[in-house]
Each structure stands twice: as C-alpha cells, then as structure tokens.
Enzyme design. Structure first.
Site, short mmCIF file in Angstrom:
data_model
loop_
_atom_site.label_atom_id
_atom_site.label_comp_id
_atom_site.label_asym_id
_atom_site.label_seq_id
_atom_site.Cartn_x
_atom_site.Cartn_y
_atom_site.Cartn_z
N THR A 197 0.72 -1.20 0.02
CA THR A 197 -0.11 -0.02 -0.06
C THR A 197 1.00 1.22 -0.07
O THR A 197 1.84 1.25 0.63
CB THR A 197 -1.02 0.18 1.30
OG1 THR A 197 -1.75 1.17 1.27
CG2 THR A 197 -0.03 -0.03 2.59
N GLU A 346 -4.78 -2.18 5.73
CA GLU A 346 -4.37 -2.76 7.11
C GLU A 346 -5.45 -3.71 7.77
O GLU A 346 -5.07 -4.19 8.60
CB GLU A 346 -3.62 -1.66 7.93
CG GLU A 346 -2.42 -1.14 7.03
CD GLU A 346 -2.69 -0.10 6.36
OE1 GLU A 346 -1.77 0.90 5.88
OE2 GLU A 346 -3.88 0.14 5.84
N LYS A 456 -7.98 23.41 7.89
CA LYS A 456 -8.20 24.30 9.34
C LYS A 456 -8.27 25.61 8.71
O LYS A 456 -7.26 26.07 8.41
CB LYS A 456 -7.01 23.88 9.93
CG LYS A 456 -6.79 22.33 10.20
CD LYS A 456 -5.36 22.00 10.86
CE LYS A 456 -5.20 20.37 11.31
NZ LYS A 456 -5.09 19.60 9.96
N TRP A 461 -12.33 23.43 11.72
CA TRP A 461 -12.12 22.31 11.33
C TRP A 461 -13.18 21.96 10.22
O TRP A 461 -14.47 21.77 10.31
CB TRP A 461 -11.64 21.07 11.88
CG TRP A 461 -10.51 20.98 12.51
CD1 TRP A 461 -9.56 22.20 12.85
CD2 TRP A 461 -9.81 19.90 13.26
NE1 TRP A 461 -8.42 21.64 13.58
CE2 TRP A 461 -8.69 20.30 13.55
CE3 TRP A 461 -10.01 18.51 12.89
CZ2 TRP A 461 -7.57 19.28 13.97
CZ3 TRP A 461 -9.12 17.56 13.69
CH2 TRP A 461 -7.97 17.99 14.19
#
Length: 563
Positions: A197, A346, A456, A461
């Site tokens: 990956t 993963e 940001k 956010w």
C-alpha cells in the site's frame, strides 16, 4: 491478560486450524454445480474449480514452490486469480497480489522487497515486466496468463510462443498436471497473503495476513452480510461480481466468502463499462462492490438507462472513498441499491458496513440516503474507538470528533520489514487509521476526513468530504475534489476541482451563488463555499481509484491559485 484455567487436552484429540483450504472444502458440499464465469470467455463449476486449484498446486510443487515462498500475480479479475487465492495459500506459500497500477519502479521495489520466487503474469502486463525483469533479484521463473487460449467458453490450443525464461502458459501447465492433491495442515498463523500500500511518503508498505486472519474476516462477513443481512447475500439466489481489483485487499475479502458458499461468481477481467453492464444482465449479477469512481462511470454510461430493469436487483457496496449523496441518488434512481462500507488495506479490509435496522427501514428514501452514505455500522467482532491528539478516548455521541482506532481478529500486525512504521500504526495497542470521524451511540461511523485532508480555516475544522458531498448535489456536477491550500489570513482555505456532466455549462460564480444562498438560509456553514473552483476533465486518482489529494496539492496548487 488475566490468569485463566485452560481446558484439558487429550493427546489424540484433533483441533483443526483455521485455514483457507477449509473454506475451499465447503464449496463442494452443497452446490457444486454452480458456476464461476470469466467475462464471456470461460466458465466452470465448483467441481472443476476445485480440480483446477489442485492442478495449480501440483504445477507450483513441480516448480519447487515450498511453504513460505512468495508467489506474485499480475492479472485482471479472473478465475485464475481466484484459483491462486486458494491454490497458492493452501500449499503454505504466500500470495503476493501485485498492484499493476503502480509505476514500474514501485512494482520493482515491491517484488524485490517481498522476495518473489515465481510470477504469474497476464500477457497485457508483459511490457511492464520487460522494463524491470533484469533488475529482479529473487524471481526464478514466470508463468504467462493468456485470454487467447479461450474461445467461445472452451479452451483452444495454448500459445505457440512462450517468452524466454517462462515455465509455460497457465492453461497448458494445468492440463499436464494431476487434479489430485492433499493440502496439508499447518499452523493457522501461517503467513498467507501480502500486498503493498502506498502512503504519502517513502516506499510502498508491505501489508500481510495469516490464514487465521482471513478465515476470521470471512466469518465476520458471513455474520454481517448473511446473518444480519447488511447487504443481503444468499448463495441460492445471488450472483457475485467484484468491481474492485483482486490485487486490492483480496477484493475486500468477498471472493473467499462467495467461494465458501459456492455462490455463482462472475469475474469481469479488465473493467469496461459496456461489458460490465452486459455481464450484469446476462449472468444475473446481484451483488458487487466498488469505489465511487467505478459506480459513477457505470451510472454515467449512455447505456445505463437501457439496463434499468436489470439494475433493480443489483446491490453495490461502496468503499475506498466517500459515497456522496449525489452519486447515491443517481444510482438509486436507476434502481440500484447502494450502501457504504469502511476499512483500509491494513484491516483486511472490512470494519463497517451500512446496516438499516427495522426502524430505519421504515424511513423515507431521502432519510435513508443520509444513512446509506455514512461509512457504515461497526462490523461484528471489531472494536472501534475515537481518540484525540493526546491519546484520550472521545465519546460516541455522533458529534465529537477523533481519529478512528481499532482492534479486531483480522487486522494486520504491522508492515513487512518496517518495524518503525509498524509501531506507529499500532501506537498504544490500537491500530491508527488516520481517519477523523464521529460515532453514534448506535454504532454508525461518520467519516469526517483523513487527518491530512481536514481543512483548518479560521479556527474551524472543515471536512473536505462534506464539501464534496454538498457539491455532488449541485445539478450538473459529475465529480468533485476539495483540498485546503495555505492562506495568510485564515491558515487554509478550501479550493475545488469539478468535472461537469455533458450538456451542462456551469460557472464558478453560479455554483458559489447557490452555496451562498444555502449559507444565508442556515443550511450550510460559511466555510463551505470554496474560494476557487476549477473545472477539469479529469481528477487525479490513486492506483486503487481514490481521489489523489496529495497529487492535487503538489501538482495543481499553482494552477488553482492563479485563478
């Protein structure tokens, strides 16, 4: 761990390990006459499939493949790939599913790093091999995979010319091998598969999984997909076709499940919109999974409306990137049932799938879209929490944000020969996903953004995924990508790339005006209006079809700021 009392063991008692060969064995028990189909070229039933898996095992044994050896595969989604999923791993060897969309230099790195011994490669990828073959350090021989040996569903004369250094052509080698092979028992923690990956920095990372992990991942899918009917999949009536590359996280693990259930499977080879639609109709496909890019390609195809009657049976799980409300509505308007799933390379990968409970099934279609575009409900056997920057857990109240961290029986234990990045992945005993999200009290996961993609701005956010979702609902927008770029006053400001649908003449000013009107009505926060909008014909994607925001930031920054 606490001190416990273990059960007594009798010396003669057999405790069967959780092995991939055990899942294969189930495919012969109940519906062995069901078919596995490859494009419009080849079809076999499960009796033949099991024979071919054993023929492959004999071929590999003859080529001196031993337990622990690495076998690499370059192929489109095919019956051959499925045979490798079982034949390579059941020997105790390791299957390396090569990402054919990486650059030749990256492919070379992964093959040498994995220490591949044997390579099975489709003839379409021979030019890639030619560029790197002399630099491979551990490969001893190759097997060529060819579609030219099939004609009208039957095998014909194999290739007459085999490249130098190759042991032969796949079908010819199988024909010459016995279809009898007794797969051995071994430790269930034996390494079964590996793939690589890519990240934002450094070389690709080698992810690996054991037989036990893949067995348990299949049991998790079995519980959620079949038991709870999150995406109902009944082997007696459903037909499975992956539209996620088999090199990418085992095609999300569904081939293992479909084979264990002896469900009819259809493998489309190279993805071609018209062929995919034809296979959907001809073979009666009812369950698939793909990234939003592929679904958008299919629903945008001029041929799609012609298949509306057949699409009403099709269920599609979307992962890899966020399913926007605009795309979900476009799919549902064609009769397609869509639902999101969540995971990563993963995690084998599934950690969440959308599941509507009895009360939610009574909601209106519009209200259901809100749920269907969430990342999903946490899967059985997976523990998922939210963590702040200080390592503290964040409440699951549907509002508080934190990084998703997880535990479960099928999560990778690290990165191959990369202990430093593996330790960072498992910091504090939890696998860190890098995804910012909120989780509701009833286990719905709502991804806000990747930690590196959150914008940001002005002390707030802002989720780039939320902004893309808003843009997807603008009439005429086919696809969008939003990134944050540096701003002297606000820190960062959002900028958007947009692909418009054919026949539309959108303008940046018009889109901004529509968004500002929603801000004035209190429907949107003021930060959700991009500073700049750039119309493009293509949005950069990663090798697995995700929007490549790193590339957008690095290569298109000056172009965007010049507007």
């Amino acid at each position: 761990m606490i001190q416990t009392k273990l059960i007594p063991r009798t010396a003669e008692a057999h405790e069967p390990p959780m092995l991939i060969k055990t899942m294969l064995a189930q495919s012969l028990k109940y519906e062995p006459q069901r078919e596995i189909v490859y494009r419009d070229l080849f079809r076999i039933n499960y009796v033949q499939f099991n024979q071919r898996v054993r023929q492959l095992a004999n071929v590999l044994t003859e080529l001196d493949i031993q337990p622990g050896d690495m076998v690499a595969v370059f192929d489109w989604d095919s019956h051959r790939y499925l045979e490798c999923f079982f034949g390579v791993t059941s020997l105790g060897a390791i299957l390396h599913t090569v990402n054919v969309r990486l650059s030749p230099a990256q492919i070379l790195y992964t093959m040498n790093h994995a220490k591949d011994k044997l390579v099975l490669i489709h003839e379409d990828f021979l030019p890639i091999l030619a560029a790197i073959k002399d630099q491979l350090t551990t490969v001893e021989t190759f097997i060529v995979l060819s579609d030219n040996v099939y004609s009208n569903g039957a095998e014909t004369t194999p290739l007459s010319e085999i490249p130098t250094g190759f042991s032969g052509e796949y079908e010819a080698l199988l024909k010459g091998a016995s279809n009898q092979y007794e797969f051995p028992d071994f430790d269930e923690n034996t390494w079964a598969t590996s793939f690589y990956t890519t990240g934002t920095t450094g070389n690709p990372k080698g992810v690996y999984f054991s037989h036990r992990q893949l067995f348990m991942h299949t049991m998790g899918l079995l519980t959620y997909i079949i038991g709870y009917e999150a995406m109902p999949f009944k082997g007696s009536t459903d037909v499975y076709m992956p539209i996620t590359p088999m090199f990418h996280v085992h095609a999300w693990g569904f081939p293992f499940l479909a084979t264990m259930m002896s469900a009819k499977q259809v493998y489309p080879g190279r993805y071609e919109p018209e062929l995919l639609l034809k296979l959907l109709v001809k073979e009666g496909v009812t369950l698939s999974h793909c990234v939003p890019t592929i679904l958008n390609m299919l629903v945008s195809s001029p041929a799609a409306p012609n298949f509306r009657a057949n699409l009403s049976r099709w269920k599609v799980m979307i992962g890899g990137s966020a399913l926007t409300k605009g795309l979900a509505n476009a799919a549902m308007n064609l009769g397609i049932t869509v639902m999101s799933g969540y995971g990563m390379s993963e995690t084998a990968p599934v950690m969440a799938i959308g599941y509507l409970n009895e009360q939610e099934k009574e909601l209106s279609a519009e209200e259901q879209i809100e749920l269907r575009t969430r990342a999903g409900r946490i899967s059985p056997f997976v523990e998922m929490r939210l963590m702040d920057d200080n390592g503290n857990f964040v409440p699951h109240d549907g509002h508080s944000l934190g990084e998703i961290v997880a535990r479960g029986p099928w999560l990778t234990q690290g990165y191959y020969e990369d202990p430093e990045r593996g330790a960072d992945l498992w910091k504090g005993g939890w696998l860190h996903t890098g995804d910012v999200a909120s989780i509701t009290a009833d286990y719905w996961v709502m991804i806000s953004d990747r930690t590196k993609d959150v914008i940001k701005t002005g002390g707030e956010w802002v989720s780039s995924l939320d902004m893309e979702d808003v843009l997807s609902q603008v009439d005429g927008v086919a696809e969008s990508a939003v990134i944050g770029l540096p701003d002297d006053r606000w820190g960062e400001r959002p900028h958007a790339l947009i692909i418009q649908k054919p026949g539309y003449s959108l303008t940046a000013e018009g889109i901004k005006a529509d968004l500002k009107a929603k801000v004035d009505r209190g429907e949107l926060h003021k930060w959700y209006v991009p500073d700049r909008i750039l119309f493009v014909s293509e949005i950069p994607k990663t090798s697995v079809g995700k929007i490549d925001k790193k590339k957008i930031r690095s290569e298109m920054k000056e172009l965007i700021l010049a507007l």
